[in-house]
Design a protein around this motif. Structure first.
Motif, PDB file in Angstrom:
ATOM      1  N   UNK A  13       0.829  -1.209   0.000  1.00 50.17           N
ATOM      2  CA  UNK A  13       0.000   0.000   0.000  1.00 50.17           C
ATOM      3  C   UNK A  13       0.863   1.259   0.000  1.00 50.17           C
ATOM      4  N   UNK A  14       1.931   1.248   0.751  1.00 54.94           N
ATOM      5  CA  UNK A  14       2.839   2.400   0.783  1.00 54.94           C
ATOM      6  C   UNK A  14       3.532   2.592  -0.558  1.00 54.94           C
ATOM      7  N   UNK A  15       3.932   1.514  -1.189  1.00 55.62           N
ATOM      8  CA  UNK A  15       4.575   1.616  -2.501  1.00 55.62           C
ATOM      9  C   UNK A  15       3.597   2.163  -3.540  1.00 55.62           C
ATOM     10  N   UNK A  16       2.357   1.694  -3.501  1.00 56.62           N
ATOM     11  CA  UNK A  16       1.340   2.184  -4.421  1.00 56.62           C
ATOM     12  C   UNK A  16       1.077   3.671  -4.198  1.00 56.62           C
ATOM     13  N   UNK A  17       1.023   4.086  -2.943  1.00 55.63           N
ATOM     14  CA  UNK A  17       0.817   5.503  -2.624  1.00 55.63           C
ATOM     15  C   UNK A  17       1.987   6.344  -3.124  1.00 55.63           C
ATOM     16  N   UNK A  18       3.199   5.843  -3.001  1.00 61.90           N
ATOM     17  CA  UNK A  18       4.375   6.577  -3.476  1.00 61.90           C
ATOM     18  C   UNK A  18       4.339   6.745  -4.992  1.00 61.90           C
ATOM     19  N   UNK A  19       3.926   5.707  -5.701  1.00 55.62           N
ATOM     20  CA  UNK A  19       3.824   5.794  -7.163  1.00 55.62           C
ATOM     21  C   UNK A  19       2.752   6.805  -7.557  1.00 55.62           C
ATOM     22  N   UNK A  20       1.599   6.760  -6.905  1.00 55.87           N
ATOM     23  CA  UNK A  20       0.540   7.721  -7.207  1.00 55.87           C
ATOM     24  C   UNK A  20       0.990   9.149  -6.923  1.00 55.87           C
ATOM     25  N   UNK A  21       1.699   9.347  -5.839  1.00 56.44           N
ATOM     26  CA  UNK A  21       2.195  10.675  -5.487  1.00 56.44           C
ATOM     27  C   UNK A  21       3.175  11.180  -6.539  1.00 56.44           C
TER      28      UNK A  21
END
Length: 45
Positions: A13-21
């Motif tokens: 989830x953190x990796x996905x959030x970083x990519x979206x950011x």
């Protein structure tokens, strides 16, 4: 789920959030979002 599964899920989830950011902060996306918001609000620009 076990603790290890929670840890993997949290990391994903953190990796996905970083990519979206990173995508949202890119110049093209930022200007496109700004133009859509400006058009939606009817602000002359």
């Amino acid at each position: 789920m076990t603790t290890a599964e929670y840890a993997v899920g949290t990391l994903a989830a953190c990796a996905f959030a970083a990519v979206l950011l990173a995508v949202v902060r890119s110049g093209g996306v930022k200007s496109a979002l700004a133009s859509v918001i400006t058009a939606a609000l009817g602000v002359a620009g």
